[in-house]
Design a protein around this motif. Structure first.
Motif, short mmCIF file in Angstrom:
data_model
loop_
_atom_site.label_atom_id
_atom_site.label_comp_id
_atom_site.label_asym_id
_atom_site.label_seq_id
_atom_site.Cartn_x
_atom_site.Cartn_y
_atom_site.Cartn_z
N ILE A 194 -15.60 -30.60 -7.70
CA ILE A 194 -16.66 -30.73 -8.71
C ILE A 194 -16.17 -31.69 -9.60
O ILE A 194 -16.81 -32.73 -9.94
CB ILE A 194 -17.14 -29.36 -9.34
N ILE A 195 -14.99 -31.53 -10.25
CA ILE A 195 -14.61 -32.52 -11.17
C ILE A 195 -14.44 -34.06 -10.49
O ILE A 195 -15.03 -35.01 -11.00
CB ILE A 195 -12.98 -32.14 -11.60
N ALA A 251 -24.60 -30.18 -15.71
CA ALA A 251 -25.11 -29.45 -14.65
C ALA A 251 -23.86 -29.06 -13.88
O ALA A 251 -23.84 -27.98 -13.27
CB ALA A 251 -26.15 -30.10 -13.84
N LEU A 252 -22.96 -30.00 -13.64
CA LEU A 252 -21.68 -29.83 -13.04
C LEU A 252 -20.76 -28.73 -13.51
O LEU A 252 -20.21 -27.86 -12.91
CB LEU A 252 -20.93 -30.99 -12.50
N LEU A 276 -19.84 -25.05 -12.01
CA LEU A 276 -18.36 -24.84 -11.82
C LEU A 276 -18.22 -23.29 -12.57
O LEU A 276 -17.49 -22.62 -11.94
CB LEU A 276 -17.52 -25.80 -12.67
N VAL A 277 -18.66 -23.13 -13.53
CA VAL A 277 -18.53 -21.80 -14.11
C VAL A 277 -19.30 -20.72 -13.19
O VAL A 277 -18.64 -19.55 -12.90
CB VAL A 277 -19.21 -21.57 -15.39
N SER A 278 -20.34 -21.04 -12.81
CA SER A 278 -20.92 -20.09 -11.76
C SER A 278 -20.20 -19.97 -10.43
O SER A 278 -20.19 -18.83 -10.08
CB SER A 278 -22.35 -20.73 -11.06
N ASP A 279 -19.55 -21.04 -9.86
CA ASP A 279 -18.71 -20.89 -8.77
C ASP A 279 -17.40 -19.87 -8.98
O ASP A 279 -16.90 -19.11 -8.20
CB ASP A 279 -18.44 -22.45 -8.44
N CYS A 312 -26.51 -18.93 -14.79
CA CYS A 312 -25.96 -20.26 -14.62
C CYS A 312 -26.84 -20.97 -13.73
O CYS A 312 -27.05 -22.31 -13.78
CB CYS A 312 -24.42 -20.14 -14.00
N ILE A 313 -26.98 -20.41 -12.38
CA ILE A 313 -27.99 -21.10 -11.54
C ILE A 313 -29.30 -21.52 -11.84
O ILE A 313 -29.69 -22.73 -11.75
CB ILE A 313 -27.95 -20.11 -10.21
#
Length: 245
Positions: free
Chosen positions: A46-47, A71-72, A76-79, A96-97
């Motif tokens: 993602i980064i 949004a990324l 990332l937090v959601s993942d 988050c989603i």
């Protein structure tokens, strides 16, 4: 000037190589290791997607989309929660989603201009929307008994945000004013199927095959979305020609 361009192209090549390498590793990890191990590989991907957006914007001297970078960060937090504690963090994941879809809607809204009404009432468009709507209904009906108590309303809110986002990117594609609209369409469809498969995989029937598909859809949807917004200006790249579906 030439040296600067070569430097930018060099950075783009390096970022692309890193992305594809990490992508292959993530698919292999999803097939061979436990899900929790994906929390080590997905954040770097993602980064890298965010860095690719920055480099492309610099190459084209265009404005960086800070909403996309936000949004990324949210996804990332959601993942991280999804890979480590999906059931326990279900509410946090939904929040988050939902925020992610809202930000995506904000990002793509400028690409939605006046469209030809006839296209909205074509048989292919009607069948497509009917299919997506039925698929969402079928998944909710399947999972309603597995959703944690008291969180159905949040699930429906996230579902609504997904459907609104799906409608908008579909309309952008139908309107056919951008050469890369198909990239946005593919990204949106992959995003849709990843959002649908994830709860099935977690609550109803966990399989390695679903995990692999979810990871592929997730990464490619983010990358293609980045590609569309990085290379397509909502005003400059808008075609004034009339096309028909």
């Amino acid at each position: 000037m030439t040296k600067q361009l070569l430097n930018i192209y060099g950075k783009l090549l390096f970022v692309d190589v890193v992305f594809y390498l990490l992508f292959v590793i993530s698919v292999l990890m999803s097939a061979l290791l436990e899900k929790a191990h994906l929390s080590y590989i997905i954040p770097p991907i993602i980064i890298v997607i965010g860095i690719k957006h920055l480099v492309v914007c610099k190459k084209h001297s265009s404005k960086v989309n800070k909403t996309f970078l936000m949004a990324l960060l949210i996804i990332l937090v959601s993942d991280m929660m999804s890979f480590n504690c999906y059931t326990e963090c279900y509410l946090g994941i939904l929040i988050c989603i939902t925020l992610y879809f809202i930000l995506n809607i904000i990002i793509v809204k400028p690409y939605l201009s006046k469209w030809q009404t006839k296209k909205l009432f074509s048989v292919s468009v009607f069948l497509s929307f009917l299919f997506f709507g039925y698929l969402v209904y079928a998944v909710l009906d399947l999972l309603i008994d597995f959703i944690p108590e008291g969180q159905l309303i949040f699930t429906l809110t996230t579902t609504l945000s997904l459907l609104i986002y799906t409608l908008i990117f579909a309309l952008i594609y139908i309107n056919d004013q951008y050469d890369r609209a198909v990239v946005l369409l593919i990204s949106g469809v992959l995003n849709f199927f990843q959002a649908v498969l994830s709860p099935i995989n977690e609550f109803f029937h966990f399989t390695t095959t679903f995990t692999i598909l979810i990871i592929i859809c997730h990464i490619l949807s983010l990358y293609l979305f980045m590609t569309f917004i990085s290379h397509t200006d909502p005003i400059k790249d808008r075609s004034k020609s009339t096309k028909y579906v």
